[in-house]
Scaffold this motif. Structure first.
Motif, mmCIF file in Angstrom:
data_model
loop_
_atom_site.group_PDB
_atom_site.id
_atom_site.type_symbol
_atom_site.label_atom_id
_atom_site.label_comp_id
_atom_site.label_asym_id
_atom_site.label_seq_id
_atom_site.Cartn_x
_atom_site.Cartn_y
_atom_site.Cartn_z
ATOM 1 N N SER A 33 0.873 -1.178 0.000
ATOM 2 C CA SER A 33 0.000 0.000 0.000
ATOM 3 C C SER A 33 0.908 1.224 0.000
ATOM 4 O O SER A 33 2.118 1.097 -0.191
ATOM 5 C CB SER A 33 -0.915 -0.001 1.225
ATOM 6 N N ASP A 34 0.352 2.393 0.244
ATOM 7 C CA ASP A 34 1.183 3.600 0.168
ATOM 8 C C ASP A 34 2.239 3.673 1.261
ATOM 9 O O ASP A 34 3.207 4.422 1.141
ATOM 10 C CB ASP A 34 0.315 4.862 0.191
ATOM 11 N N HIS A 35 2.092 2.887 2.340
ATOM 12 C CA HIS A 35 3.129 2.913 3.381
ATOM 13 C C HIS A 35 3.384 1.536 4.004
ATOM 14 O O HIS A 35 4.039 1.433 5.032
ATOM 15 C CB HIS A 35 2.768 3.924 4.472
ATOM 16 N N SER A 49 5.449 -1.355 8.080
ATOM 17 C CA SER A 49 4.630 -0.145 7.999
ATOM 18 C C SER A 49 5.528 1.044 8.302
ATOM 19 O O SER A 49 6.262 1.044 9.293
ATOM 20 C CB SER A 49 3.482 -0.207 9.010
ATOM 21 N N ASP A 144 -2.835 3.762 11.006
ATOM 22 C CA ASP A 144 -3.597 2.516 11.020
ATOM 23 C C ASP A 144 -3.925 2.084 12.443
ATOM 24 O O ASP A 144 -3.119 2.250 13.362
ATOM 25 C CB ASP A 144 -2.786 1.376 10.379
ATOM 26 N N GLN A 166 -7.076 0.530 8.381
ATOM 27 C CA GLN A 166 -7.281 1.583 7.381
ATOM 28 C C GLN A 166 -6.626 1.228 6.038
ATOM 29 O O GLN A 166 -7.153 1.573 4.982
ATOM 30 C CB GLN A 166 -6.741 2.921 7.903
ATOM 31 N N SER A 167 -5.503 0.545 6.090
ATOM 32 C CA SER A 167 -4.809 0.156 4.854
ATOM 33 C C SER A 167 -5.392 -1.114 4.246
ATOM 34 O O SER A 167 -5.110 -1.428 3.088
ATOM 35 C CB SER A 167 -3.321 -0.049 5.125
#
Length: 295
Positions: A33-35, A49, A144, A166-167
């Motif tokens: 994901s983005d992070h 993460s 998250d 959230q991710s």
């Protein structure tokens, strides 16, 4: 003196071979994901993460790889590892604990992971989890809600699923082997029934968009996870039926038809867990289950 010299030479050869095993291992980084990232090398898949709260890490492979893993993490974040979660105690997931602890990471795991590691002379004095939980724990890191939940007697007696809400990313540890038969450690609390329950619980946590970091294998989807769950259920049902009909361990181990619709014995011959080994493990696990139910 010559015997001492020979023993020393053998020891040095053994150490050299152990170190050499990891010399050519490369740590690859895949963006999930983005992070959140998945790192692969030798051993279990690592989850990372990143964000303003620091690096939140899941599993750490073998100790000789810690420098390579740290270097890989530096390519995605300049920050140190703040928390390190062990999904279970096996060395290909917790072997680097002492190294990351020395670098400042706080280690987190289920109660039984600390117990297992503390009982082993090689791991009892460094790298033990300093925060443990019995059922669930939640961390709030890098945007998250990170939900840790214990799954009972699955791959071992101390497994945890880690879900980044959230991710929408799930790390399953070794309760999920993507694209292969799993190792179920029945000598240390694992069971086929527990592994099925773990997959069922994981599937309840996620949706069709979830990205899944399995303990071993490629990044997975819910469909991959469902296929794994269904495979476990089918094999469990067939082997249990055979066991209840007094079919022997040796016969079930040789009965390729039980698992051939998933992977043939030829396809798994060089895997850590071959078809015959998996059928044997499932049979032994079911015998333990039947004996427990009788008592």
């Amino acid at each position: 003196m010559k015997y001492l010299t020979l023993s020393l030479a053998l020891l040095l050869t053994t150490i050299s071979a152990a170190q050499g095993r990891f010399d050519n291992v490369e740590i690859t980084v895949k963006e999930v994901s983005d992070h959140i990232y998945m790192l692969q090398g030798a051993g279990g898949n690592i989850g990372i993460s990143t964000g303003e709260d620091g690096v939140f890490m899941i599993d750490d492979q073998f100790a000789p790889l810690s420098d390579k893993i740290t270097a890989a993490i530096k390519t995605i974040s300049p920050q140190p590892v703040k928390f390190l979660v062990n999904t279970h105690f096996h060395g290909d997931h917790s072997g680097g604990n002492a190294n990351f602890e020395a670098a400042g990471a706080m280690i987190v795991a289920h109660d039984n992971v600390r117990k297992r590691l503390s009982e082993n002379a090689k791991t009892a004095n460094a790298g033990l989890p300093v925060i443990t939980f019995s059922e669930d724990a939640t961390f709030y890191q890098n945007g998250d809600d990170v939900f840790l939940t214990h799954v009972h007697n699955a791959h071992t007696d101390g497994d945890a699923l880690v879900y980044f809400a959230q991710s929408n990313v799930l790390h399953t540890g070794d309760t999920f082997f993507n694209g292969r038969f799993p190792f179920i450690d029945i000598n240390r609390g694992g069971s086929i029934a527990g592994d099925i329950a773990a997959a069922k619980k994981g599937l309840m946590l996620i949706n069709d968009e979830t990205k899944i970091i399995p303990g071993h294998g490629a990044l997975a989807t819910k469909a991959d996870y469902q296929k794994y769950h269904d495979m476990l259920v089918t094999v469990y049902t067939e082997v249990k039926k055979a066991a209840q009909n007094n079919v022997s361990l040796e016969e079930v181990t040789a009965m390729e038809s039980i698992t051939s619709s998933f992977f043939t014995d030829a396809e798994t011959a060089k895997d850590f867990i071959s078809g015959p080994k998996f059928r044997s493990t499932v049979y032994k696990s079911i015998l333990q289950e039947l004996e427990t139910n009788e008592n």
